[in-house]
Design an enzyme around this catalytic site. Structure first.
Site, PDB file in Angstrom:
ATOM      1  N   ASP A 138      -2.130   5.805  -6.499  1.00  0.00           N
ATOM      2  CA  ASP A 138      -2.353   4.921  -5.350  1.00  0.00           C
ATOM      3  C   ASP A 138      -2.343   3.468  -5.799  1.00  0.00           C
ATOM      4  OD1 ASP A 138      -2.997   4.198  -2.699  1.00  0.00           O
ATOM      5  OD2 ASP A 138      -5.132   4.182  -3.170  1.00  0.00           O
ATOM      6  N   ASP A 184       0.837  -1.195   0.000  1.00  0.00           N
ATOM      7  CA  ASP A 184       0.000   0.000   0.000  1.00  0.00           C
ATOM      8  C   ASP A 184       0.873   1.245   0.000  1.00  0.00           C
ATOM      9  OD1 ASP A 184      -1.935   1.914   0.319  1.00  0.00           O
ATOM     10  OD2 ASP A 184      -2.626   1.243   2.282  1.00  0.00           O
TER      11      ASP A 184
END
Length: 480
Positions: free
Chosen positions: A358, A155
């Site tokens: 992202d 992440d």
């Protein structure tokens, strides 16, 4: 016998007839050539895809780059055949609707955390949590001495790496590997509650606490149903056999909830911040890492650290200064193109909201004015296909029933520095089924909501994060 005058008139009219006949033929030929040229230009800026390739895969095709290159780990799609997980009761893949709901929760949480109202009126410790999203892509690392393998969702918006730990004093969910037991590791070390490292947890926006034995506690809250609370500790981290790091700060989770984790042990924090794996390995990797999101469900990608073996085809765009001090990687997006033609969206549309890239978001979300331009430009080149109902937050959908092959325009993202990123064929349409395939972009609620470049549009590229030099790069054909 014909007179000279008649002969001359005959030659004149014959020549004129031939001239106009040839002109007419050439005009028809020119018109046909123009149509052919237009069609060929359209095809040159289009993707062609067989609908049979959209069927659920059953065989895994691994990337060869992971095998060839050092400091590299395979990225596995937990929903695909490369995950090694059986589709039993504990591992039933979520429906497409559930996946999009999870992804929307991720987008909403990013918008909430980056909104001006949240930043001005909310303290770091009580900011709304970051949803983990679908948690779709995972890597395997080693923790402890001897090492225990753990599957981690990677992440780029989280900085603390954590994994579940025995004795699970609160609660541990079911994971695929044995839970890490620090009592069996010779290199595990607690962090004392009053140390500067423990106080750093609060400075980085996480929750800090002290145990009854004066050891440091951390708390990472992603949502009401996803969180990890446990001991902040130091341990040996093994990325590959040649890349081993002593004294790595990580979270040893004792009370954990991770419903979207799909048996992952925890999270690998690749975001910016003091506890990020980038900061902790900066002496070796110089805050450089890259990844390639698998272009299809049956393939693998890779996560790579350092600048070695980076492709020469990378084009870099500067990181946006608007997101300095946050864990997010910001970019300056300037326009979108459809079928080789820029839409000429006013740059203020993107600069007002800003743009982040992202790894854990799925669908790219853009401001309403940009979405309207993109939707209209894409739709104008898809008139041969019947429309289908909207699907969740995807509003432009088509019915490809009865088609063996589909043709659709290439969409290109334009960034500062004249960087163009044509999206891979698998990153433009999201298929619920053959009768409902949707443009894989969604519209923000407001003009001020940040643009999010999701991993669906990053497929097939090696995306390079070079924080030391403040830039992000894109290289096509990354996973092959």
């Amino acid at each position: 016998m014909a007179t000279p005058l008649f002969s001359n008139l005959f030659v004149f009219f014959h020549s004129a007839f031939l001239f106009f006949f040839l002109l007419l033929c050439s005009s028809k030929s020119f018109g046909f050539h123009g149509k052919t040229t237009l069609e060929s230009m359209e095809l040159r800026h289009s993707h062609i895809l067989r609908t049979s390739s959209l069927l659920p895969p059953t065989v895994c095709k691994s990337s060869t780059k992971v095998i060839r290159e050092k400091s590299s780990l395979p990225i596995v799609n937990k929903h695909g055949p490369c995950s090694g997980l059986d589709q039993d009761k504990e591992n039933i893949a979520p429906s497409h609707a559930e996946i999009l709901h999870q992804d929307q929760a991720r987008a909403d949480s990013i918008h909430s955390m980056l909104s001006q109202n949240s930043l001005e009126n909310t303290s770091l410790q009580t900011k709304p949590g970051l949803s983990i999203g679908t948690g779709k892509y995972q890597v395997i690392m080693g923790i402890g001495s001897p090492r225990t393998e753990v599957s981690l969702v990677f992440d780029t918006a989280s900085q603390l790496t954590w994994t579940q730990c025995e004795p699970c004093a609160g609660y541990c969910y079911y994971q695929r590997e044995p839970i890490f037991d620090p009592s069996e590791s010779s290199s595990y070390r607690y962090i004392w509650c009053r140390s500067s490292t423990c106080y750093q947890i609060s400075y980085e926006g996480m929750q800090r606490g002290c145990s009854s034995s004066s050891t440091c506690l951390y708390g990472v809250v992603y949502s009401n149903t996803t969180y990890s609370v446990g001991f902040l500790a130091r341990e040996t981290l093994t990325i590959t056999s040649s890349d081993v790091f002593q004294g790595f700060f990580f979270g040893c989770g004792q009370r954990n909830r991770f419903p979207n984790g799909r048996r992952a042990s925890g999270v690998l924090g690749l975001g910016r911040g003091w506890f990020s794996i980038l900061s902790q390995t900066a002496n070796r990797y110089h805050k450089i890492f890259s990844y390639c999101i698998p272009p299809s469900e049956e393939s693998t990608g890779y996560l790579k650290f350092g600048s070695a073996y980076l492709p020469s085809s990378i084009k870099f765009t500067p990181m946006s200064k608007s997101f300095e001090g946050s864990p997010y990687y910001g970019l300056d997006m300037v326009d979108i193109g459809v079928a080789g033609q820029r839409l000429n969206i006013d740059t203020s549309v993107f600069s007002t909201s800003g743009t982040v890239i992202d790894s854990a978001s799925l669908i790219t979300v853009i401001p309403p004015p940009a979405y309207k331009r993109l939707r209209n430009g894409f739709l104008s080149r898809m008139t041969k296909y019947p429309r289908a109902p909207a699907f969740e937050n995807l509003r432009l959908c088509f019915d490809f029933s009865g088609y063996s092959t589909i043709v659709f325009p290439i969409i290109t993202l334009h960034f500062d520095g004249d960087v163009e990123v044509p999206i891979d064929a698998r990153g433009i349409l999201y298929f619920n089924n053959i009768a409902q395939a949707c443009l894989a972009f969604s519209e923000n609620d407001g003009d001020n909501d940040v643009t999010i470049i999701g991993n669906f549009q990053q497929k097939g590229y090696e995306v390079v994060y070079d924080e030391g030099n403040g830039r992000v790069g894109f290289a096509p054909g990354g996973c092959s």
